[in-house]
Design a protein around this motif. Structure first.
Motif, PDB file in Angstrom:
ATOM      1  N   GLY A 662       0.728  -1.410   0.050  1.00 10.55           N
ATOM      2  CA  GLY A 662      -0.082   0.096   0.002  1.00 10.55           C
ATOM      3  C   GLY A 662       0.850   1.432  -0.107  1.00 10.55           C
ATOM      4  O   GLY A 662       0.561   2.373  -0.685  1.00 10.55           O
ATOM      5  N   ALA A 663       2.007   1.151   0.831  1.00  7.38           N
ATOM      6  CA  ALA A 663       2.788   2.355   0.651  1.00  7.38           C
ATOM      7  C   ALA A 663       3.420   2.592  -0.493  1.00  7.38           C
ATOM      8  O   ALA A 663       3.652   3.787  -1.012  1.00  7.38           O
ATOM      9  CB  ALA A 663       3.805   2.179   1.832  1.00  7.38           C
ATOM     10  N   ASN A 664       3.808   1.517  -1.211  1.00  7.59           N
ATOM     11  CA  ASN A 664       4.384   1.587  -2.678  1.00  7.59           C
ATOM     12  C   ASN A 664       3.483   2.153  -3.464  1.00  7.59           C
ATOM     13  O   ASN A 664       3.648   3.077  -4.451  1.00  7.59           O
ATOM     14  CB  ASN A 664       4.879   0.290  -2.932  1.00  7.59           C
ATOM     15  CG  ASN A 664       6.254  -0.209  -2.443  1.00  7.59           C
ATOM     16  OD1 ASN A 664       6.742   0.515  -1.585  1.00  7.59           O
ATOM     17  ND2 ASN A 664       6.602  -1.438  -2.526  1.00  7.59           N
ATOM     18  N   CYS A 665       2.257   1.532  -3.519  1.00  8.17           N
ATOM     19  CA  CYS A 665       1.055   2.257  -4.309  1.00  8.17           C
ATOM     20  C   CYS A 665       0.790   3.850  -4.133  1.00  8.17           C
ATOM     21  O   CYS A 665       0.636   4.545  -5.096  1.00  8.17           O
ATOM     22  CB  CYS A 665      -0.099   1.565  -3.876  1.00  8.17           C
ATOM     23  SG  CYS A 665       0.085  -0.314  -4.735  1.00  8.17           S
ATOM     24  N   GLU A 666       1.098   4.278  -2.961  1.00  8.06           N
ATOM     25  CA  GLU A 666       0.835   5.590  -2.533  1.00  8.06           C
ATOM     26  C   GLU A 666       1.931   6.569  -3.249  1.00  8.06           C
ATOM     27  O   GLU A 666       1.712   7.593  -3.619  1.00  8.06           O
ATOM     28  CB  GLU A 666       0.727   5.971  -1.077  1.00  8.06           C
ATOM     29  CG  GLU A 666       0.196   7.359  -0.789  1.00  8.06           C
ATOM     30  CD  GLU A 666      -0.205   7.257   0.840  1.00  8.06           C
ATOM     31  OE1 GLU A 666      -0.667   8.282   1.230  1.00  8.06           O
ATOM     32  OE2 GLU A 666       0.102   6.287   1.708  1.00  8.06           O
ATOM     33  N   ALA A 667       3.395   5.810  -3.107  1.00  6.23           N
ATOM     34  CA  ALA A 667       4.234   6.446  -3.658  1.00  6.23           C
ATOM     35  C   ALA A 667       4.114   6.688  -5.247  1.00  6.23           C
ATOM     36  O   ALA A 667       4.718   7.491  -5.904  1.00  6.23           O
ATOM     37  CB  ALA A 667       5.391   5.860  -3.399  1.00  6.23           C
ATOM     38  N   LEU A 668       3.355   5.685  -5.846  1.00  8.61           N
ATOM     39  CA  LEU A 668       3.275   5.995  -7.290  1.00  8.61           C
ATOM     40  C   LEU A 668       2.032   6.488  -7.782  1.00  8.61           C
ATOM     41  O   LEU A 668       1.601   6.853  -8.943  1.00  8.61           O
ATOM     42  CB  LEU A 668       3.051   4.375  -7.606  1.00  8.61           C
ATOM     43  CG  LEU A 668       3.962   3.487  -7.591  1.00  8.61           C
ATOM     44  CD1 LEU A 668       3.697   1.851  -7.994  1.00  8.61           C
ATOM     45  CD2 LEU A 668       5.198   3.505  -8.672  1.00  8.61           C
ATOM     46  N   GLY A 669       1.434   7.262  -6.664  1.00 12.64           N
ATOM     47  CA  GLY A 669       0.342   8.236  -7.063  1.00 12.64           C
ATOM     48  C   GLY A 669      -0.951   7.782  -6.822  1.00 12.64           C
ATOM     49  O   GLY A 669      -2.143   8.387  -7.576  1.00 12.64           O
ATOM     50  N   VAL A 670      -1.296   6.497  -6.015  1.00 10.40           N
ATOM     51  CA  VAL A 670      -2.629   5.956  -5.608  1.00 10.40           C
ATOM     52  C   VAL A 670      -3.224   6.453  -4.301  1.00 10.40           C
ATOM     53  O   VAL A 670      -2.486   6.428  -3.247  1.00 10.40           O
ATOM     54  CB  VAL A 670      -2.561   4.527  -5.677  1.00 10.40           C
ATOM     55  CG1 VAL A 670      -4.035   4.118  -5.461  1.00 10.40           C
ATOM     56  CG2 VAL A 670      -2.287   4.054  -7.040  1.00 10.40           C
ATOM     57  N   PRO A 671      -4.215   7.421  -4.392  1.00  9.54           N
ATOM     58  CA  PRO A 671      -4.694   7.850  -3.332  1.00  9.54           C
ATOM     59  C   PRO A 671      -5.380   6.737  -2.678  1.00  9.54           C
ATOM     60  O   PRO A 671      -6.325   6.024  -3.116  1.00  9.54           O
ATOM     61  CB  PRO A 671      -5.631   8.766  -3.526  1.00  9.54           C
ATOM     62  CG  PRO A 671      -6.012   8.654  -5.059  1.00  9.54           C
ATOM     63  CD  PRO A 671      -5.025   7.928  -5.832  1.00  9.54           C
ATOM     64  N   ASN A 672      -5.399   6.672  -1.095  1.00  9.65           N
ATOM     65  CA  ASN A 672      -5.832   5.735  -0.406  1.00  9.65           C
ATOM     66  C   ASN A 672      -6.082   4.304  -0.969  1.00  9.65           C
ATOM     67  O   ASN A 672      -6.918   3.854  -1.242  1.00  9.65           O
ATOM     68  CB  ASN A 672      -7.523   6.364  -0.158  1.00  9.65           C
ATOM     69  CG  ASN A 672      -7.448   7.621   0.660  1.00  9.65           C
ATOM     70  OD1 ASN A 672      -6.610   7.907   1.359  1.00  9.65           O
ATOM     71  ND2 ASN A 672      -8.445   8.294  -0.002  1.00  9.65           N
ATOM     72  N   PRO A 673      -4.953   3.637  -1.036  1.00 11.03           N
ATOM     73  CA  PRO A 673      -4.723   2.357  -1.819  1.00 11.03           C
ATOM     74  C   PRO A 673      -5.645   1.532  -0.893  1.00 11.03           C
ATOM     75  O   PRO A 673      -6.239   0.393  -1.805  1.00 11.03           O
ATOM     76  CB  PRO A 673      -3.177   2.034  -1.570  1.00 11.03           C
ATOM     77  CG  PRO A 673      -2.435   3.317  -1.412  1.00 11.03           C
ATOM     78  CD  PRO A 673      -3.416   4.148  -0.717  1.00 11.03           C
TER      79      PRO A 673
END
Length: 966
Positions: A662-673
């Motif tokens: 989830g942290a990686n997804c947020e770093a990729l630009g996904v809000p509230n994974p």
């Protein structure tokens, strides 16, 4: 040195008498020349060697399929016949309803709708060289790209005398593309009189009737031979709605909605957009829950709206096809004229016209940046002045607006493909001293032209205008009602946004060749034989999409034009040296070497060599081995293919991601994974060629043995018994392909490594709106395995003559390893992935019985079991088909959870009878898949719930035919 004539003769007699399709046959019986003693063998050339001589038994692993073998399968395409062999892997055929569903492949070859190709050793059709009478055939073209493969449907089956399949690397003899092997189709040179054949077949599942007919005429004179043939083939469609498992996007779960596979583009529409003002409620029509930035609504067709749920999703499957319709009409003719006793002139021409159709569900419209279409549609919003817009101005930024206009009907892709091929040349022999030499010169020109007409596709520029300010929508523009539900789009609206798409493609090959072979010097164990030659080849190809597509204004899958050509000059030499003869440890020991120099106009030169050893210990046992360098030049599509799109079914690992992921997804630009859900499971992946590609190279090792025991020859129980085993090991470097998109995305999310993440972009809402997947020299491919073959022909008895055969291939390993990361791609042995599979075992067993003019055969075709991912993002999420959701990964690259596809055996029965009449009339009939075995259900397959490249269609196929000679 005495040639063992009996072995050569019986090898072919066994195959012909028993009708043993796909059984390894390593020798061809040479017919005596006119006026020669009946025991003299004509010098002939067999695939795998350029040397013309009689002593060719067991030189290379060659399988021979006769015209009778082809007829015995009940199939009308030689490609379908070869795909059934155990040495063949997954490849395109007419069971693939490709157009509109898969998009464009990364290698620039296009969709290939209506084509049938062959992939030896599971290495892909582009690594299998197709020859016709020893000369290259023209590449296929289905008006969607420039392919590196050959469509075997362009070669009429009724003109084929036999097919020789070399399962060995042969670039030193034939040049590029022969990494996995060579398919050499030998055509009929002559015939005594005329013949005609009528055929009718039908599937028990749906429609699918197939009719065939051909008329041929041939003759021979003192100075000439000729053969003419006209044939027609007509295969009808089968709808996906005719089989229970293909009526829904995920098979085996009935009518239940599967969120991962049903479409979010519905006839009611779906709107997800961001209000400019967080307090905006769009006139109360779109309540914003707690001030959230998105609002999900669906039109109900009555002017009201309701919240979106997965129950709204659209079942697109019934619009698809299980079997695509195809019509082919072919004209074939060739002749030989003996100018002198030592010089012949030959000429051959063929023309095939193919009409084929693919079909897909009504084309969905996706608008706004969150849709991620990757084109003009990402920038289309809806103006407040649109008379059907109750919300006010809707900006494309942050919006996801879909509608499937069923009013426009399904997408229909119609291909018209014309293939012409002409060759002429001289061949002959001459003597120098006491030695005889053979020579030939040939000219070849082949062309494949294709046009694809697409109905049911939309002009996105017209949609943009029809949704924009109403003041700008003047005739012929008609404002578009995208919110009204089914039936709200009128014919006037359709007339404006629909357009008739016409795409074209062309491939052409021109070849000049010259060859000479004979004996150079006499050695203690025999003559040193040689072959040498020159080839000049020019290949060109182009793909021209419709002008609306080129302008980027098509709502369908976008693509750009492709055009390119190259030429090559090649020289080769082959030597065969007998080292030992009639010794206590070797009846024959022969060494063969070959080398070919190729100079390409576009990237330079290369030399590829081969060495082989044949050790005949005695009359019964022959051992052989070869080591070969292979080579494949990048194709025109791979080099010059421009922007195209592949709409891949991809599951985003950021769906509901938590923890480190989830942290990686947020770093990729996904809000509230943790609460994120991708808007559309079909992700637009951009493909294209790469002018910087290097050629592929390979090294292959083949070891084998042929055992024809004397204790099984002319005994009380056997006329002939043969065993054959071949081990192969192929290693390819600089393999040209694109990374598996699903695997690349998962690795990006897991590692945040730019190696994987470069080229993948996301919108402000987290949805993927850019995915570059262009070609490069990926790395290496390694595969190895074993072929087994047994054939037996019994003696004639009072109850008839019996024969049996068995052929099998075990693939012990297959891996593709990326150079940049060192990681293995997901395609491995025993795993179903990307609508293809590499089974551990494929095998065919056959029994034949004949008495008088009656022939009966039974064939069993076996495919070992497979596994597919059903958990994680590589799987199909809904676990209704998951046989073991807690199991480990099916491959080193996949997630845990698997679904098991059981082993499958199809049984075929055929009988023929030559009638006891003055007419030379034979009737035959058969049932393929007589036990009505269904293919195993595949949850990860893109269409129809099974792997069409590995298994038969569901249902029995019954056929009858009649042939007459006059």
């Amino acid at each position: 040195m005495k040639l063992r004539i009996r072995t050569i003769s019986w090898a072919v007699q066994t195959a012909l008498a028993a009708g043993l399709v796909g059984v390894p046959a390593t020798a061809v019986f040479a017919q005596p020349e006119r006026g020669d003693d009946a025991q003299r063998l004509e010098a002939i050339q067999v695939t795998g060697s350029r040397i013309k001589k009689a002593e060719i038994e067991g030189q290379t692993p060659v399988q021979v399929i006769s015209a009778a073998d082809i007829a015995a399968t009940g199939l009308g395409s030689i490609g379908d016949v070869i795909q059934r062999l155990s040495v063949s892997g997954s490849s395109l055929n007419t069971k693939f309803n490709s157009a509109g569903n898969f998009g464009f492949s990364p290698d620039g070859s296009g969709v290939g709708s209506g084509s049938t190709t062959v992939s030896l050793r599971n290495l892909g059709a582009k690594r299998t060289l197709i020859l016709v009478d020893g000369l290259r055939w023209v590449g296929e073209s289905s008006a969607s790209g420039v392919s590196a493969a050959v469509d075997l449907n362009t070669i009429p089956a009724s003109a084929v005398d036999r097919i020789e399949i070399l399962t060995d690397g042969a670039s030193s003899l034939y040049g590029s593309d022969a990494i996995a092997g060579v398919v050499n189709i030998i055509t009929k040179k002559k015939q005594d009189g005329g013949s005609a054949r009528l055929y009718y077949g039908d599937y028990s599942t749906g429609d699918g009737q197939t009719q065939q007919a051909n008329v041929s005429l041939g003759g021979s004179g003192e100075r000439h031979d000729f053969f003419l043939d006209v044939s027609h083939y007509d295969q009808h469609r089968i709808s996906s709605n005719d089989w229970e498992q293909s009526r829904y996007p995920t098979p085996g779960i009935g009518g239940a909605v599967n969120p991962a596979t049903w479409s979010s583009a519905t006839p009611n529409g779906r709107q997800v957009f961001a209000p400019a003002d967080p307090t905006e409620t769009f006139g109360g029509l779109c309540p914003v829950d707690g001030g959230a930035s998105f609002c999900n609504l669906s039109g109900d067709g009555a002017g009201g709206f309701r919240p979106w749920t997965n129950a709204e999703r659209f079942n697109f499957s019934p619009y698809n096809l299980l079997l695509t319709p195809s019509k082919r009409t072919s004209f074939f003719g060739q002749g030989t004229y003996r100018i002198t006793d030592h010089v012949n002139w030959n000429i051959k021409g063929t023309y095939t016209k193919r009409e084929s159709v693919n079909q897909a569900a009504p084309e969905p419209i996706f608008l706004g940046s969150e849709a991620g279409s990757g084109g003009l549609a990402d920038f289309v919003g809806i103006d407040a002045s649109n008379p059907y817009n109750p919300f006010g101005t809707i900006s494309p930024e942050g919006s996801f607006i879909t509608r499937r206009p069923v009013e426009g009907g399904p997408r229909i892709f119609t291909q018209d493909v014309d293939t012409s091929y002409f060759t002429t040349g001289l061949n002959g022999d001459f003597s120098a001293g006491d030695r005889q030499f053979f020579w030939d010169v040939n000219y070849v020109t082949g062309e494949n032209r294709a046009t694809q007409n697409v109905r049911g596709t939309y002009n996105i520029a017209h949609i943009q205008r029809a949704l924009g300010p109403v003041a700008d929508c003047t005739a012929p523009c008609v404002p578009l009602n995208i919110f009204g539900g089914p039936g709200s789009i009128t014919q006037d609206m359709l007339d404006y946004i629909l357009f008739n798409e016409v795409d074209r493609s062309k491939q052409k090959v021109t070849t000049w060749t010259a060859n000479i072979s004979g004996d150079l010097i006499e050695m203690p164990a025999g003559a040193l034989a040689f072959a040498s030659g020159y080839e000049h080849r020019k290949q060109s190809g182009s793909y021209t999409p419709d002008s609306v597509v080129t302008a980027g204004e098509s709502n369908g899958v976008p693509s750009g034009p492709t055009s390119g050509d190259y030429s090559v000059n090649e020289f080769y030499v082959e030597l065969n040296a007998p080292l030992v003869a009639d010794a206590s440890f070797a009846k024959h020991l022969d060494l063969s070497v070959a080398s070919r120099y190729s100079d390409y106009s576009n990237f330079g030169s290369t030399t590829n060599s081969k060495i082989g050893l044949r050790w005949q210990l005695n009359d019964d046992l022959t051992l052989r081995g070869t080591w070969a360098e292979g080579f494949r030049a990048p194709s025109i599509g791979e080099l010059y293919g421009t922007f195209a799109r592949f709409d891949a079914q991809i599951q985003d690992p950021c769906n509901g991601a938590t923890g480190q992921q989830g942290a990686n997804c947020e770093a990729l630009g996904v809000p509230n994974p943790a609460t994120f859900e991708q808007a559309n499971a079909q992700i637009s992946v951009v493909t294209g060629g790469n002018s910087n590609l290097k050629p592929e190279t390979s090294k292959s090792l083949t070891l084998g043995a042929v055992y024809s025991p004397s204790w099984g020859e002319n005994t009380s129980w056997s006329q002939k018994l043969d065993f054959e085993v071949t081990y192969y090991n192929i290693k390819i470097k600089d393999a040209i392909q694109a990374s598996d998109a699903q695997t690349q995305l998962r690795r990006c999310v897991d590692t945040l490594d730019p190696i994987f993440c470069d080229g993948i972009s996301r919108s402000s809402g987290g949805n993927i709106n850019g995915f570059d997947n262009t070609l490069f020299n990926l790395g290496k491919i390694n595969t190895k395995g074993v072929d087994l073959g047994i054939s037996w022909l019994g003696n004639e008895t009072g109850i008839g003559t019996f024969g049996a055969s068995f052929s099998a291939t075990r693939v012990s390993s297959y891996e593709a390893i990326a150079t940049d990361s060192g990681l293995t791609e997901p395609r491995v042995v025993g795993v179903e992935v990307n609508d293809s599979a590499i089974p551990d075992w494929r095998a065919t067993a056959r029994l034949n019985w004949s008495i008088g003019d009656v022939n009966v055969s039974w064939t069993a075709r076996y495919t070992s079991d497979l596994n597919e991912s059903c958990g994680g993002e590589d799987g199909f999420r809904d676990l209704a088909l998951c046989s073991d959701p807690n199991a480990g990964a099916v491959s080193s690259t996949g997630p845990s959870g698997l679904n098991h596809l059981g082993s499958t055996t199809f049984h075929d029965l055929r009988a023929s009878w030559k009638l006891p009449t003055e007419l030379d009339l034979t009737i035959a009939g058969g049932i393929n898949n007589i036990t009505d075995k269904e293919p195993p259900i595949c949850g990860s397959c893109s269409l129809n719930g099974y792997d069409a490249s590995t298994y038969d269609l569901p249902g029995r196929f019954s056929y009858v035919e009649a042939s007459i000679k006059f």
